[in-house]
Design a protein around this motif. Structure first.
Motif, mmCIF file in Angstrom:
data_model
loop_
_atom_site.group_PDB
_atom_site.id
_atom_site.type_symbol
_atom_site.label_atom_id
_atom_site.label_comp_id
_atom_site.label_asym_id
_atom_site.label_seq_id
_atom_site.Cartn_x
_atom_site.Cartn_y
_atom_site.Cartn_z
ATOM 1 N N VAL A 10 0.835 -1.203 0.000
ATOM 2 C CA VAL A 10 0.000 0.000 0.000
ATOM 3 C C VAL A 10 0.871 1.255 0.000
ATOM 4 O O VAL A 10 0.600 2.206 -0.756
ATOM 5 N N ALA A 13 2.322 1.723 -3.385
ATOM 6 C CA ALA A 13 1.309 2.203 -4.332
ATOM 7 C C ALA A 13 1.091 3.711 -4.172
ATOM 8 O O ALA A 13 1.009 4.441 -5.164
ATOM 9 N N ILE A 14 1.037 4.159 -2.947
ATOM 10 C CA ILE A 14 0.823 5.589 -2.699
ATOM 11 C C ILE A 14 2.033 6.397 -3.163
ATOM 12 O O ILE A 14 1.894 7.411 -3.853
ATOM 13 N N SER A 86 -7.542 -7.548 -11.190
ATOM 14 C CA SER A 86 -6.621 -6.479 -10.793
ATOM 15 C C SER A 86 -5.266 -6.629 -11.469
ATOM 16 O O SER A 86 -4.668 -5.633 -11.903
ATOM 17 N N THR A 90 -3.729 -3.968 -13.964
ATOM 18 C CA THR A 90 -2.416 -3.409 -13.664
ATOM 19 C C THR A 90 -1.485 -3.552 -14.860
ATOM 20 O O THR A 90 -0.757 -2.620 -15.212
ATOM 21 N N TRP A 147 -5.901 2.556 -12.992
ATOM 22 C CA TRP A 147 -5.387 2.510 -11.622
ATOM 23 C C TRP A 147 -6.484 2.739 -10.596
ATOM 24 O O TRP A 147 -6.492 2.127 -9.532
ATOM 25 N N ALA A 148 -7.407 3.624 -10.910
ATOM 26 C CA ALA A 148 -8.522 3.862 -9.983
ATOM 27 C C ALA A 148 -9.358 2.596 -9.827
ATOM 28 O O ALA A 148 -9.779 2.243 -8.718
ATOM 29 N N THR A 151 -7.537 0.188 -7.649
ATOM 30 C CA THR A 151 -7.632 0.636 -6.259
ATOM 31 C C THR A 151 -8.975 0.254 -5.653
ATOM 32 O O THR A 151 -9.041 -0.261 -4.526
ATOM 33 N N MET A 154 -9.057 -3.388 -4.945
ATOM 34 C CA MET A 154 -8.237 -3.719 -3.778
ATOM 35 C C MET A 154 -8.959 -3.376 -2.478
ATOM 36 O O MET A 154 -8.764 -4.042 -1.468
ATOM 37 N N ILE A 155 -9.769 -2.341 -2.510
ATOM 38 C CA ILE A 155 -10.491 -1.939 -1.300
ATOM 39 C C ILE A 155 -11.721 -2.809 -1.081
ATOM 40 O O ILE A 155 -11.965 -3.298 0.023
#
Length: 164
Positions: A10, A13-14, A86, A90, A147-148, A151, A154-155
């Motif tokens: 994480v 990624a950020i 994902s 990616t 990417w959104a 994300t 992933m959430i």
């Protein structure tokens, strides 16, 4: 160990993907400014800096899927549909960045620096260069949407035990 891997994934990624998405989004307007004012050294320097950020963080971003795979393996979810989707998204995002965004940024910079013509652009140089930045903005938007989506997957993680 899973918590450590997830935390690194994480954070990576950020730290890595965030700057690429922001810099790539800022590049087309900055490039248009530098193309519109060829004598403006600051506008060209800004476009160069944004392109460099995109290139460097694209390489650093490789850490994200590496730790993602390690985390997924540790969690035993490598075969889950949400993860496979994902991974595909990616890979698509990486392909868009490497094959569509970065090369077009380089071409726009070459034109702004006066060392090249925009290949495959219709019309005169200024119109063609503007059209190139518009297409670049579109590809950047696609990259950011991919990417959104990753994300969000992933959430939410369909079937996760987090109750989300």
């Amino acid at each position: 160990m899973t918590k450590f891997l997830l935390a690194v994934h994480v954070i990576a990624a950020i730290v890595a993907i965030g700057p690429v998405t922001v810099a790539a989004s800022m590049f087309p307007p900055a490039a248009r400014r530098s193309l519109g004012a060829p004598d403006d050294a600051d506008a060209l320097a800004t476009a160069r800096l944004l392109h460099r950020i995109c290139r460097v963080y694209a390489v650093v971003g490789v850490v994200v899927p590496v730790f993602g795979f390690a985390t997924a393996s540790n969690m035993g979810v490598l075969g889950d549909t949400w993860l496979i989707v994902s991974i595909v998204l990616t890979a698509l995002a990486a392909g868009v960045l490497a094959l569509l965004v970065l090369p077009r940024q380089s071409a726009v910079l070459e034109t702004a620096e006066g060392s090249g013509e925009m290949e495959g652009t219709p019309g005169d140089g200024a119109t063609g260069a503007r059209a190139a930045t518009v297409r670049l903005a579109m590809f950047t938007g696609i990259f950011n949407l991919l990417w959104a989506t990753v994300t969000v997957l992933m959430i939410i993680r369909p079937g996760s035990t987090t109750g989300a």
